[in-house]
Write an enzyme that holds these catalytic residues in place. Structure first.
Site, short mmCIF file in Angstrom:
data_model
loop_
_atom_site.label_atom_id
_atom_site.label_comp_id
_atom_site.label_asym_id
_atom_site.label_seq_id
_atom_site.Cartn_x
_atom_site.Cartn_y
_atom_site.Cartn_z
N SER A 87 55.80 -26.02 80.83
CA SER A 87 55.17 -27.15 80.02
C SER A 87 53.61 -27.31 80.37
CB SER A 87 55.74 -28.24 80.88
OG SER A 87 55.34 -29.59 80.72
N SER A 88 53.11 -28.14 79.21
CA SER A 88 51.61 -28.17 79.41
C SER A 88 51.14 -29.27 80.59
CB SER A 88 51.10 -28.63 78.19
OG SER A 88 51.77 -29.84 77.75
N CYS A 89 52.03 -29.89 81.40
CA CYS A 89 51.77 -30.88 82.42
C CYS A 89 51.40 -29.93 83.49
CB CYS A 89 53.01 -31.79 82.76
SG CYS A 89 54.44 -30.83 83.63
N TYR A 147 57.56 -31.82 88.98
CA TYR A 147 57.84 -30.90 87.92
C TYR A 147 56.87 -29.83 87.57
CZ TYR A 147 59.28 -29.48 83.18
OH TYR A 147 59.84 -28.60 82.08
N LYS A 153 57.05 -25.62 87.89
CA LYS A 153 56.57 -24.80 86.82
C LYS A 153 55.37 -23.78 87.26
CE LYS A 153 59.90 -25.62 84.05
NZ LYS A 153 60.84 -24.98 83.68
N HIS A 198 61.45 -38.59 77.04
CA HIS A 198 60.19 -38.38 76.74
C HIS A 198 59.83 -39.60 75.82
CE1 HIS A 198 60.51 -34.31 78.63
NE2 HIS A 198 59.49 -34.92 79.13
#
Length: 312
Positions: free
Chosen positions: A110-112, A139, A143, A182
């Site tokens: 994920s881009s987070c 999270y 990742k 989300h």
């Protein structure tokens, strides 16, 4: 690398937003030898069960789309699960895939993973250059560990494990839970319920000022299949649409698509999250892939799916 059409492919997390789209994309491309297990059939957090599955099935390719996911509220409510469950799933699947002789594995993150104040658009090299957004660090850390595990297994074992980092995704099979979803599916549900109940207003968290990038999950799935066939590098690859909208613009668009005619109100006492999250997907574009589904068109289709699959 060209995947043989008869290759055995394990799609981990096939019932989720991403996994369901991967199954659609693979079948569309003529890949029908897909291995899929529900959580009840195979608990990916249990190492012995995962190793037994790989020993029995011996898949040639693995796409790891199984994860515990959620928005700001879910991350802050269940931090232990967001770091623990995701680390367990990744570690078990990546290790068992290597040990059983899998030809290639794609890990989806994920881009987070990027620092809260990374320079926009966010390039892959921004990873680990600053502090994370506190609302989803549990999270994100999991990742990041997944990316590093793929890199480590490539370095030590020459295992062809690659990582793709999608931007915010949406589409059929999304999680429309009132608390744990989300922003985009949450907006669809809120506006739909307000329309059905003839509510006067819909209250949305935050100021509406943050920018967000969205990619339709069918675009993401096609990009994932493309990466398996065309990329075997050490570094992870950003997977985005390249365009962004404010949450305010998004809310207005969802309001219009749903057909809610009441008032839209912003609760500025609630957190906004990251101010901007546009990722730089030029690496993927340079490999030869481009998204094809515009946001408005994707929203119309997603709302249609919601209406057909959710009884409100």
């Amino acid at each position: 690398m060209t995947m043989d059409k008869g290759a055995k492919i394990f799609v981990a997390g096939h019932r989720g937003l991403v996994g369901a789209a991967l199954v659609r994309a693979l079948k569309k491309d003529g890949y029908n030898n897909l291995v899929m297990k529900t959580h009840k059939e195979l608990d990916l957090t249990r190492q012995a069960a995962v190793e037994g599955f790989f020993d029995d099935e011996k898949p040639e390719y693995v796409i790891l789309a199984a994860a515990k996911v959620g928005g700001i509220h879910a991350n802050s409510t269940y931090p232990a699960e967001f770091i623990g469950v995701n680390l367990q799933i990744q570690t078990n699947v990546i290790d068992a895939a290597h040990k059983s002789g899998v030809k290639k594995l794609l890990f989806l993150g994920s881009s987070c993973i990027y620092p809260k104040f990374a320079q926009i658009p966010i390039v892959e090299e921004s990873l680990l250059t600053g502090a994370l957004e506190p609302t989803n660090e549990w999270y994100a850390v999991a990742k990041i560990a997944g990316i590093k595990m793929c890199q480590a297994y490539r370095l030590q074992y020459n295992f062809d494990a690659i990582s793709g980092m999608p931007t915010n995704l949406y589409g059929p099979h999304d999680n429309f839970h009132p608390d744990n979803s989300h922003v985009l599916p949450a907006l669809i549900r809120r506006f739909h319920e307000a329309k059905v109940n003839n509510a006067k207003e819909v209250v949305v968290w935050g100021s509406g000022s943050p920018f967000r990038e969205f990619l339709h999950v069918d675009d993401l799935a096609e990009a994932a299949v493309f990466l398996i066939q065309n990329y075997s590098g050490h570094e992870h690859v950003n997977m985005g649409s390249g365009s962004e909208v404010t949450i305010k613009e998004l809310a207005e668009m969802v309001k219009e698509v749903v057909g809610f005619e009441g008032q839209l109100t912003w609760d500025t006492s609630k957190p906004d999250g990251t101010p901007r999250k546009l990722i730089d997907s030029s690496k993927l574009a340079n490999l030869g892939w481009q998204p094809r589904i515009p946001l408005k068109e994707g929203l119309v289709e997603t709302y249609k799916w919601y209406c057909e699959n959710y009884n409100v």
